[in-house]
Design a protein around this motif. Sequence first.
Motif: not given
Length: 132
Positions: A11, A116-117, A128
Amino acid sequence: MSTSTTASVSTHVLDTSVGRPAEGVAVQLAARSGPLGEWQPLGGSATDADGRCKDLPALPAGTTHVRLDFAVEPYFEKKQADAQQDAPANRDSGATGVFFPEVAITFAVKPGEHYHVPLLLNPFGYSVYRGS
């Protein structure tokens, strides 16, 4: 790193109110197996100068759901203290403090995939998405 039996997560946090990475945001990672499973805290990290968490713990085998908890209140409190000479960011709302003190993002994962956030953050909203 993901394997054929596990997923992996990364992230980063961007402060869209200033167009820069958000440094120093604490992030906690939790996982569970199945939609009714108990959340297992795995540990956490904090964002670096580039807004990234480079050392999140690995997910255990069998993980189907992941939760990222971002502690954004301390980040905004520090930012407001650093900019004390400016007009308050929440002058029009009549509110005090931070509107969203924390952000919890829950998502489903599959073994072998990387997730992948990114968190796009500002004092009065966030979004998001699944990045790459």
